[in-house]
Design an enzyme around this catalytic site. Structure first.
Site, PDB file in Angstrom:
ATOM      1  N   ASN A 169      24.726  46.974  39.630  1.00 17.80           N
ATOM      2  CA  ASN A 169      25.812  47.063  40.612  1.00 17.80           C
ATOM      3  C   ASN A 169      25.888  48.510  41.081  1.00 17.80           C
ATOM      4  OD1 ASN A 169      28.180  47.102  42.048  1.00 17.80           O
ATOM      5  ND2 ASN A 169      29.510  46.626  40.306  1.00 17.80           N
ATOM      6  N   LYS A 186      27.764  49.704  43.335  1.00 14.47           N
ATOM      7  CA  LYS A 186      29.108  50.096  43.794  1.00 14.47           C
ATOM      8  C   LYS A 186      28.994  50.834  45.133  1.00 14.47           C
ATOM      9  CE  LYS A 186      30.561  49.994  39.030  1.00 14.47           C
ATOM     10  NZ  LYS A 186      31.508  50.428  38.001  1.00 14.47           N
ATOM     11  N   HIS A 224      35.375  41.822  40.339  1.00  7.63           N
ATOM     12  CA  HIS A 224      35.143  43.066  39.587  1.00  7.63           C
ATOM     13  C   HIS A 224      36.494  43.757  39.376  1.00  7.63           C
ATOM     14  CE1 HIS A 224      33.771  47.019  38.445  1.00  7.63           C
ATOM     15  NE2 HIS A 224      32.590  46.478  38.198  1.00  7.63           N
ATOM     16  N   GLU A 237      37.330  46.698  39.620  1.00  6.05           N
ATOM     17  CA  GLU A 237      37.652  47.696  40.653  1.00  6.05           C
ATOM     18  C   GLU A 237      38.244  47.021  41.894  1.00  6.05           C
ATOM     19  OE1 GLU A 237      33.811  49.576  40.622  1.00  6.05           O
ATOM     20  OE2 GLU A 237      34.257  50.370  38.627  1.00  6.05           O
ATOM     21  N   GLU A 242      33.414  42.640  31.283  1.00  2.89           N
ATOM     22  CA  GLU A 242      33.373  44.091  31.446  1.00  2.89           C
ATOM     23  C   GLU A 242      34.710  44.681  31.008  1.00  2.89           C
ATOM     24  OE1 GLU A 242      30.326  45.336  34.662  1.00  2.89           O
ATOM     25  OE2 GLU A 242      32.174  44.849  35.685  1.00  2.89           O
ATOM     26  N   GLY A 288      32.253  53.086  33.359  1.00  4.06           N
ATOM     27  CA  GLY A 288      32.114  54.451  33.875  1.00  4.06           C
ATOM     28  C   GLY A 288      32.639  55.520  32.938  1.00  4.06           C
ATOM     29  N   SER A 344      29.270  50.834  30.806  1.00  2.00           N
ATOM     30  CA  SER A 344      28.467  51.918  30.227  1.00  2.00           C
ATOM     31  C   SER A 344      27.216  51.422  29.502  1.00  2.00           C
ATOM     32  CB  SER A 344      29.325  52.802  29.317  1.00  2.00           C
ATOM     33  OG  SER A 344      30.361  53.427  30.066  1.00  2.00           O
TER      34      SER A 344
HETATM   35  P1  13P Z   1      29.047  51.465  34.393  1.00  2.00           P
HETATM   36  O1  13P Z   1      27.758  50.883  33.859  1.00  2.00           O
HETATM   37  O2  13P Z   1      28.848  52.614  35.317  1.00  2.00           O
HETATM   38  O3  13P Z   1      30.037  51.700  33.309  1.00  2.00           O
HETATM   39  O4  13P Z   1      29.692  50.300  35.329  1.00  2.00           O
HETATM   40  C1  13P Z   1      29.815  49.020  34.838  1.00  2.00           C
HETATM   41  C2  13P Z   1      30.219  48.133  35.936  1.00  2.00           C
HETATM   42  O5  13P Z   1      31.359  48.186  36.401  1.00  2.00           O
HETATM   43  C3  13P Z   1      29.214  47.214  36.488  1.00  2.00           C
HETATM   44  O6  13P Z   1      29.789  46.276  37.333  1.00  2.00           O
END
Ligand code: 13P
Length: 244
Positions: free
Chosen positions: A10, A12, A95, A97, A164, A170, A206
């Protein structure tokens, strides 16, 4: 039942046309035959260039979100049919976010997943608890409730679930492989429809080359949804090599 592993990247809100060399680097470094599925979810602006760059490759494409509507006056949104048309096979929905930053509820996520399925896409439906919920011992209850409310009535093989934990996204903190396994097993046990054994449940938060092996070795962890580490072709390949 053996479930086919899936590693999805992903991106983002990252990536410009100058970063398309990633496609060539990843395709050149993949094992043959590939013992699972590999998907890249770039920003919408790169879907078309990725479609060209990935032509004839085993790497599939996914989008990061879709509208719950088929079409019409929804400025800035993209329908699942448009994403299918541009070459996507998957779409991430729900997600954290988007749940947090765009106020998406379980009900919104469910309608998006329904729109994806009717357009012929496989939704990757994301779930996860906050740090506060985890520390108060509520992680399993929260996440299984999200599962029941965010997933349309389907057979397990029709959708992918991504667990997640929000506190692991992150941050460089990951759930231990044992904690992640326990949550994945709870999700499989709580699957409300047919086909729990066929359901692919990915871990995200992560995931890096140095923790992927432990996570992916767990019985109920069928793959990973990788954020930051998917931007670097070599790191992404170093995660993919751990799928059996
Ligand atoms: P990270 O791997 O950067 O922590 O992000 C995970 C994520 O949100 C994947 O959708």
């Amino acid at each position: 039942m053996t479930r086919r592993a899936l590693i999805a990247g992903n991106w983002k809100m990252n990536g410009l046309s100058a970063d398309l060399g990633w496609a060539q680097d990843v395709c050149a470094g993949l094992p043959h035959p590939l013992p699972g599925d590999v998907v890249v979810c770039p920003p919408a602006t790169l879907l078309f260039p990725f479609k060209v760059a990935l032509k004839d490759s085993v790497v599939e494409m996914g989008a990061q979100d879709c509208s719950c509507f088929k079409g019409g006056a929804f400025t800035g949104d993209l329908s699942a049919t448009m994403l299918k048309d541009i070459g996507c096979r998957y779409v991430i929905v729900g997600h954290s976010e988007r749940r947090e930053g765009h106020g998406e509820s379980d009900a919104n996520v469910r309608t998006k997943a329904e729109a994806a399925l009717s357009a012929g896409l496989i939704p990757i439906i994301c779930l996860g608890e906050t740090l506060e919920q985890r520390e108060s011992g509520k992680a399993e209850a929260i996440v299984t409730q999200q599962l029941r409310h965010s997933v349309p009535q389907v057979h397990g093989a029709d959708v992918v679930i991504a667990y997640e934990p929000i506190w692991a996204i992150g941050t460089g903190k990951t759930a231990t492989a044992q904690d992640a396994q326990a949550l994945h097993a709870a999700l499989r046990a709580a699957w409300p429809y047919e086909g729990a054994e066929a359901l692919r449940i990915l871990y995200g938060g992560s995931v890096k080359p140095d923790n992927a092996q432990d996570l992916l070795a767990q019985k109920d962890i069928d793959g990973a949804l990788v954020g930051g580490a998917s931007l670097n072709a070599q790191d992404f390949l170093d995660i993919i090599k751990h799928i059996a």
